[in-house]
Scaffold this active site. Structure first.
Site, PDB file in Angstrom:
ATOM      1  N   CYS A 125      40.671  94.405  59.968  1.00 58.93           N
ATOM      2  CA  CYS A 125      39.449  93.810  59.388  1.00 58.93           C
ATOM      3  C   CYS A 125      39.748  92.867  58.229  1.00 58.93           C
ATOM      4  O   CYS A 125      38.885  92.087  57.824  1.00 58.93           O
ATOM      5  CB  CYS A 125      38.499  94.912  58.934  1.00 58.93           C
ATOM      6  SG  CYS A 125      38.106  96.072  60.244  1.00 58.93           S
ATOM      7  N   HIS A 266      33.368  92.247  54.052  1.00 60.11           N
ATOM      8  CA  HIS A 266      33.585  92.749  55.414  1.00 60.11           C
ATOM      9  C   HIS A 266      32.391  93.631  55.767  1.00 60.11           C
ATOM     10  O   HIS A 266      31.972  94.473  54.979  1.00 60.11           O
ATOM     11  CB  HIS A 266      34.886  93.548  55.471  1.00 60.11           C
ATOM     12  CG  HIS A 266      35.056  94.280  56.760  1.00 60.11           C
ATOM     13  ND1 HIS A 266      34.812  93.690  57.978  1.00 60.11           N
ATOM     14  CD2 HIS A 266      35.409  95.560  57.025  1.00 60.11           C
ATOM     15  CE1 HIS A 266      35.020  94.575  58.937  1.00 60.11           C
ATOM     16  NE2 HIS A 266      35.374  95.709  58.388  1.00 60.11           N
ATOM     17  N   ASN A 296      30.462  96.388  63.049  1.00 58.91           N
ATOM     18  CA  ASN A 296      31.756  95.987  62.496  1.00 58.91           C
ATOM     19  C   ASN A 296      32.518  95.186  63.555  1.00 58.91           C
ATOM     20  O   ASN A 296      32.901  95.735  64.589  1.00 58.91           O
ATOM     21  CB  ASN A 296      32.521  97.259  62.099  1.00 58.91           C
ATOM     22  CG  ASN A 296      33.878  96.968  61.492  1.00 58.91           C
ATOM     23  OD1 ASN A 296      34.384  95.857  61.571  1.00 58.91           O
ATOM     24  ND2 ASN A 296      34.471  97.984  60.884  1.00 58.91           N
TER      25      ASN A 296
HETATM   26  N1  COA Z   1      25.295 110.334  65.872  1.00 59.70           N
HETATM   27  C1  COA Z   1      24.878 111.529  65.453  1.00 59.70           C
HETATM   28  N2  COA Z   1      25.654 112.387  64.773  1.00 59.70           N
HETATM   29  C2  COA Z   1      26.904 111.978  64.493  1.00 59.70           C
HETATM   30  C3  COA Z   1      27.407 110.734  64.902  1.00 59.70           C
HETATM   31  C4  COA Z   1      26.550 109.899  65.629  1.00 59.70           C
HETATM   32  N3  COA Z   1      26.904 108.681  66.049  1.00 59.70           N
HETATM   33  N4  COA Z   1      28.680 110.619  64.473  1.00 59.70           N
HETATM   34  C5  COA Z   1      28.969 111.736  63.809  1.00 59.70           C
HETATM   35  N5  COA Z   1      27.906 112.580  63.827  1.00 59.70           N
HETATM   36  C6  COA Z   1      27.787 113.900  63.249  1.00 59.70           C
HETATM   37  C7  COA Z   1      29.116 114.560  63.003  1.00 59.70           C
HETATM   38  O1  COA Z   1      29.586 115.168  64.174  1.00 59.70           O
HETATM   39  C8  COA Z   1      28.778 115.526  61.900  1.00 59.70           C
HETATM   40  O2  COA Z   1      28.177 116.648  62.483  1.00 59.70           O
HETATM   41  P1  COA Z   1      28.511 118.122  61.922  1.00 59.70           P
HETATM   42  O3  COA Z   1      28.042 118.105  60.486  1.00 59.70           O
HETATM   43  O4  COA Z   1      27.734 118.997  62.819  1.00 59.70           O
HETATM   44  O5  COA Z   1      29.992 118.272  62.044  1.00 59.70           O
HETATM   45  C9  COA Z   1      27.718 114.788  61.086  1.00 59.70           C
HETATM   46  O6  COA Z   1      27.199 113.766  61.951  1.00 59.70           O
HETATM   47  C10 COA Z   1      28.252 114.167  59.835  1.00 59.70           C
HETATM   48  O7  COA Z   1      29.421 113.457  60.180  1.00 59.70           O
HETATM   49  P2  COA Z   1      30.300 112.784  59.083  1.00 59.70           P
HETATM   50  O8  COA Z   1      31.541 112.238  59.724  1.00 59.70           O
HETATM   51  O9  COA Z   1      30.448 113.703  57.928  1.00 59.70           O
HETATM   52  O10 COA Z   1      29.343 111.576  58.671  1.00 59.70           O
HETATM   53  P3  COA Z   1      29.540 110.552  57.527  1.00 59.70           P
HETATM   54  O11 COA Z   1      28.420 110.668  56.582  1.00 59.70           O
HETATM   55  O12 COA Z   1      30.926 110.544  56.958  1.00 59.70           O
HETATM   56  O13 COA Z   1      29.356 109.187  58.308  1.00 59.70           O
HETATM   57  C11 COA Z   1      30.654 107.389  59.186  1.00 59.70           C
HETATM   58  C12 COA Z   1      30.265 108.845  59.331  1.00 59.70           C
HETATM   59  C13 COA Z   1      31.652 107.059  60.269  1.00 59.70           C
HETATM   60  C14 COA Z   1      29.398 106.540  59.386  1.00 59.70           C
HETATM   61  C15 COA Z   1      31.236 107.139  57.772  1.00 59.70           C
HETATM   62  O14 COA Z   1      32.212 108.086  57.481  1.00 59.70           O
HETATM   63  C16 COA Z   1      31.835 105.763  57.651  1.00 59.70           C
HETATM   64  O15 COA Z   1      31.135 104.785  57.719  1.00 59.70           O
HETATM   65  N6  COA Z   1      33.148 105.672  57.395  1.00 59.70           N
HETATM   66  C17 COA Z   1      33.821 104.399  57.277  1.00 59.70           C
HETATM   67  C18 COA Z   1      34.065 103.865  58.659  1.00 59.70           C
HETATM   68  C19 COA Z   1      34.475 102.422  58.640  1.00 59.70           C
HETATM   69  O16 COA Z   1      33.797 101.606  58.061  1.00 59.70           O
HETATM   70  N7  COA Z   1      35.548 102.103  59.346  1.00 59.70           N
HETATM   71  C20 COA Z   1      36.044 100.774  59.514  1.00 59.70           C
HETATM   72  C21 COA Z   1      36.692 100.291  58.268  1.00 59.70           C
HETATM   73  S1  COA Z   1      37.235  98.672  58.455  1.00 59.70           S
END
Ligand code: COA
Length: 339
Positions: A125, A266, A296
């Site tokens: 990215c 980004h 993204n």
């Molecule tokens: N829909 C519904 N539920 C979902 C889901 C989806 N698409 N994806 C994950 N969940 C669930 C998980 O399984 C988890 O359930 P649980 O509590 O029963 O285990 C719950 O939602 C919370 O998941 P978690 O991973 O803790 O969520 P989060 O608040 O960290 O959000 C992201 C997840 C991926 C949105 C967040 O971590 C993020 O944006 N990270 C950065 C990713 C990024 O930008 N990457 C590229 C960088 S260049």
């Protein structure tokens, strides 16, 4: 053999962006459609990421095809012909083929001169910022005159469509800029701050398919050729290094954050952008944000947003723009541009 009659121009005072362009495939995939395919919801995706829909390229629409569309728009904006380009850098993690570079296919499709240097950059990215810095340095050397810098991705081919924790985040698209020399000081790319935290490779990576783990029937079955991510850790690091990188470059140039007219970050997640705005003590309306419509798009994210920001009148001559990125590697970078 192509003739190597490239004249040696004098080193320019600065390197400027002469034009921008972007391309998004027509196929739209909404959160509602994703919710029908897997256990997710529009509410979950929007609350956690700000993403409402993303574009998905068709089977006949390759990374190089999208790159060509964005590049043609940037060339038209710069009022330059393909024949005037002597450097092409394509930032991508989804090349048409592992070998050769997608830049070579883009060169042929665009009809760039055979004397143009053409190569790809893989910094995920942050790839566009790495490519932009490279192009500006090469033009700054006086040995190249006009560069096309493209960020392009067909991420829909490398996400695991059964993994709701990653597939909802990514999309396809392309953005491009034309860079050239200027005799005016204090305009163009004022500086960059690039870096990488290479000990964190496994936070965001594709484990299979490279020389360390060549493809096998078992690896294909296990989905080892798709993106794996530890979302929470990536989130925290993204906010930290993007803020630090932005602060570093501002400090290097003796600038305060409130002197920036527009930040083009980004576009990974609206919450990451909101956190950076908060840490930099800038109102969110100082940021250009289109993550809701594209998700993204990795290396395409910044040039796509930059082009839309210009077309929306958010960037005018004389303005100061801050670009800031973060991606797999983990790479990061920031750049300051005076228009
Ligand atoms: N829909 C519904 N539920 C979902 C889901 C989806 N698409 N994806 C994950 N969940 C669930 C998980 O399984 C988890 O359930 P649980 O509590 O029963 O285990 C719950 O939602 C919370 O998941 P978690 O991973 O803790 O969520 P989060 O608040 O960290 O959000 C992201 C997840 C991926 C949105 C967040 O971590 C993020 O944006 N990270 C950065 C990713 C990024 O930008 N990457 C590229 C960088 S260049």
């Amino acid at each position: 053999m192509p003739s190597s009659s490239r004249a040696k121009p004098a080193a320019p005072v600065s390197t400027v962006i002469l034009g921008t362009g972007s391309f998004a495939p027509a196929g739209v995939l909404t959160n509602a459609e994703l919710s029908q395919r897997m256990d997710t919801s529009d509410e979950w995706i929007v609350t956690r990421t700000g993403i409402r829909e993303r574009r998905i390229a068709g089977p006949g629409e390759s990374t190089s095809d999208m790159a060509v569309q964005a590049a043609a728009a940037a060339l038209a904006d710069a009022k330059l012909a393909p024949a005037e380009i002597d450097l092409l850098i394509v930032a991508t993690i989804t090349p048409d083929l592992t070998m050769p570079a997608t830049a070579c296919m883009v060169q042929a499709k665009l009809g760039l001169p055979t004397t143009a240097a053409c190569f790809d950059v893989n910094a995920a990215c942050s790839g566009f910022l790495y490519a932009l810095d490279t192009a500006c340095a090469m033009i700054g050397s006086g040995r190249y005159r006009h560069a096309l810098v493209i960020g392009v991705e067909k991420l829909s081919t490398i996400v695991d469509w059964t993994d709701r924790t990653t597939c909802v985040l990514f999309g396809d698209g392309a953005g491009a800029v034309v860079v050239g020399p200027s005799s005016k000081p204090d305009v163009g790319l004022l500086g960059t701050r690039l870096g990488a935290l290479g000990e964190n490779v496994e936070l965001l990576y594709i484990p299979g398919g490279g020389s360390a783990a060549p493809a096998t029937p078992e690896s294909l079955k296990a989905g080892a050729h798709t993106i794996k991510m530890k979302g929470k850790e990536v989130f925290k690091l993204a906010v930290r290094v993007m803020e630090e990188s932005a602060r570093d470059i501002l400090e290097q140039h003796g600038l305060r954050a409130d002197q920036i007219d527009c930040v083009v970050p980004h576009q990974a997640n609206l919450r990451i952008i909101e956190a950076i705005a908060q840490y930099l003590e800038l109102p969110l309306d100082r940021f250009f944000i289109n993550v809701g419509r594209y998700g993204n798009t990795s290396a395409a994210s910044i040039p796509l947003a930059l082009d839309e920001a210009r077309r929306a009148g958010r960037i005018k001559n004389g303005d100061l723009t801050l670009l800031v990125a973060f991606g797999a590697g983990l790479t990061y970078g920031s750049a300051l541009i005076r228009w």
